[in-house]
Every structure is written in C-alpha cells, then in structure tokens.
Design an enzyme around this catalytic site. Structure first.
Site, short mmCIF file in Angstrom:
data_model
loop_
_atom_site.label_atom_id
_atom_site.label_comp_id
_atom_site.label_asym_id
_atom_site.label_seq_id
_atom_site.Cartn_x
_atom_site.Cartn_y
_atom_site.Cartn_z
N TYR A 14 8.98 8.77 -5.76
CA TYR A 14 8.88 7.50 -5.05
C TYR A 14 10.01 7.29 -4.05
O TYR A 14 9.93 6.42 -3.17
CB TYR A 14 8.88 6.33 -6.03
CG TYR A 14 7.64 6.20 -6.86
CD1 TYR A 14 6.45 5.74 -6.30
CD2 TYR A 14 7.64 6.53 -8.21
CE1 TYR A 14 5.30 5.62 -7.07
CE2 TYR A 14 6.49 6.41 -8.99
CZ TYR A 14 5.33 5.95 -8.41
OH TYR A 14 4.19 5.83 -9.17
N HIS A 19 7.85 1.69 0.00
CA HIS A 19 8.04 0.67 -1.04
C HIS A 19 9.46 0.69 -1.61
O HIS A 19 9.89 -0.26 -2.26
CB HIS A 19 7.03 0.92 -2.16
CG HIS A 19 6.45 -0.32 -2.76
ND1 HIS A 19 6.39 -1.55 -2.12
CD2 HIS A 19 5.87 -0.53 -3.99
CE1 HIS A 19 5.81 -2.43 -2.89
NE2 HIS A 19 5.50 -1.85 -4.04
N ASN A 66 6.52 -3.74 -10.52
CA ASN A 66 5.88 -4.96 -11.04
C ASN A 66 6.68 -5.66 -12.13
O ASN A 66 6.41 -6.82 -12.44
CB ASN A 66 4.48 -4.63 -11.58
CG ASN A 66 3.53 -4.21 -10.47
OD1 ASN A 66 3.91 -4.13 -9.30
ND2 ASN A 66 2.29 -3.96 -10.83
#
Length: 200
Positions: A14, A19, A66
């Site tokens: 990631y 993001h 999240n």
C-alpha cells in the site's frame, strides 16, 4: 502538546498508493525533524519531538484505514491531547494533485479514515489537512467502486517526480500548524503547490 497523524494502510504493497499520502507526509516530517517512529502502546507507530517551544507527537496508525480512529483515540488518551490539537493528514481524490486544504473542523467528506477518527473522538472539531491526489488518470465517473480502486493505485511517474517537493511543502504546513495555528497556515498553504493560486 500537539499531535500530527497521517492516515494510510499498513504494508509495503500500500505504501506507494494515493490513499497513503498521509503516511508519506508524516514520514517527511519525521525525516526533517530526525524523529524515529517506533511501535506505540496502541495500534500505531509514533515519535515525539520539540520545536519552537512546542512538543509534537507524530503518528501513523497500524490498523487499516477504516479503523484509524482507534489509534488516534489511544494517542489522545495517552498524551492527554484534545481533539482540537490533533491534525489529521489524509488523501482527497476530489482535489487536484498537489492541492492542500487545511480546515479546523468538518464532516468526513466520505473519507472512511477520517470518519473513523470522528466516530472515536465523538466530534467533528478535528483539524485536518487534505492532500489532493486526483491526477490525469482519475475516472470520469466517480462511483464508490471506481474511486476505491483509484485511490489504491500508485501515483504516475510524473507525479512521483514532483512528490518530494509536495511532501516538503505539506510537512512544512504540518509543523507550522502546530506552532502558529490554523488560520496562519490556511492563509499561506491552502493552494495548489504547482500553481500560483492561493486561497482559504
């Protein structure tokens, strides 16, 4: 004491994605201030430094995006920091690449990481620095599915070439926020770094 938290997803796969620019900004601050980020007492890496008479905590949650709010809540409890003294650094696909938008409060704007922070701290009175990540390859139609895929893609090569300058600019905004307050930094840094337009 102030706290600057970058949002992102853990794991090397990631790291280069849109993001995760919040992580990259905090890493840039840590590098500039020579701060070592180490595992904390909760689900985060953190480090503390002092500048201009202010003690500042840097942090990156190790949960997925999240659930970022749990780490921010734990940091606030550990260091007795009020939500108004926490700056959340996050990506925003609704802003062009290179744009910074500082705000003292507001809704999550559909960002799940910021939504988790607001939920855990039980207030929208949380300063945030949004970093624009919308590049030339952004989908024309912004559905939940297309944008979820887009922000998990890596930056384009030409964007990565500009990234060091952008990260330095964003890191400067973070430290100045801690030392000078929101209004002063909004007046100078709410702009697209790669253009001349300035505004709050």
């Amino acid at each position: 004491m102030k706290c600057i938290v970058g949002l992102g997803n853990p794991g090397s796969n990631y790291a280069p994605t849109r993001h995760n620019i919040g992580f990259r900004v905090v890493a840039a601050v840590a590098d500039k201030e020579r701060v070592l980020l180490v595992p904390g007492e909760g689900d985060y890496y953190s480090g503390v430094f002092r500048t201009g008479g202010e003690e500042i905590v840097l942090a990156m949650p190790t949960t997925y995006m999240n659930n970022s709010g749990t780490a921010v809540r734990d940091l606030c409890e550990l260091h007795a920091i009020a939500p108004q003294d926490v700056l959340i650094v996050l990506d925003d696909f609704q802003l062009p690449f290179g744009t910074l938008r500082l705000r003292p409060r507001g809704s999550d704007g559909g960002h799940n990481g910021l939504g988790s922070v607001i939920y855990q701290l039980e207030t929208e009175e949380i300063p945030r620095l949004r970093i624009g990540v919308a590049g030339a390859t952004i989908p024309e139609i912004h559905t939940h599915e297309t944008m979820a895929t887009y922000v998990l893609q890596s930056f384009e090569m030409d964007e990565e070439k500009k990234m060091p300058m952008l990260l330095e600019y964003a890191a400067e905004a973070c430290v100045r926020w801690a030392l000078e307050g929101m209004s002063a930094v909004m007046n100078t840094h709410n702009r697209n770094f790669f253009s001349d337009s300035v505004g709050s």
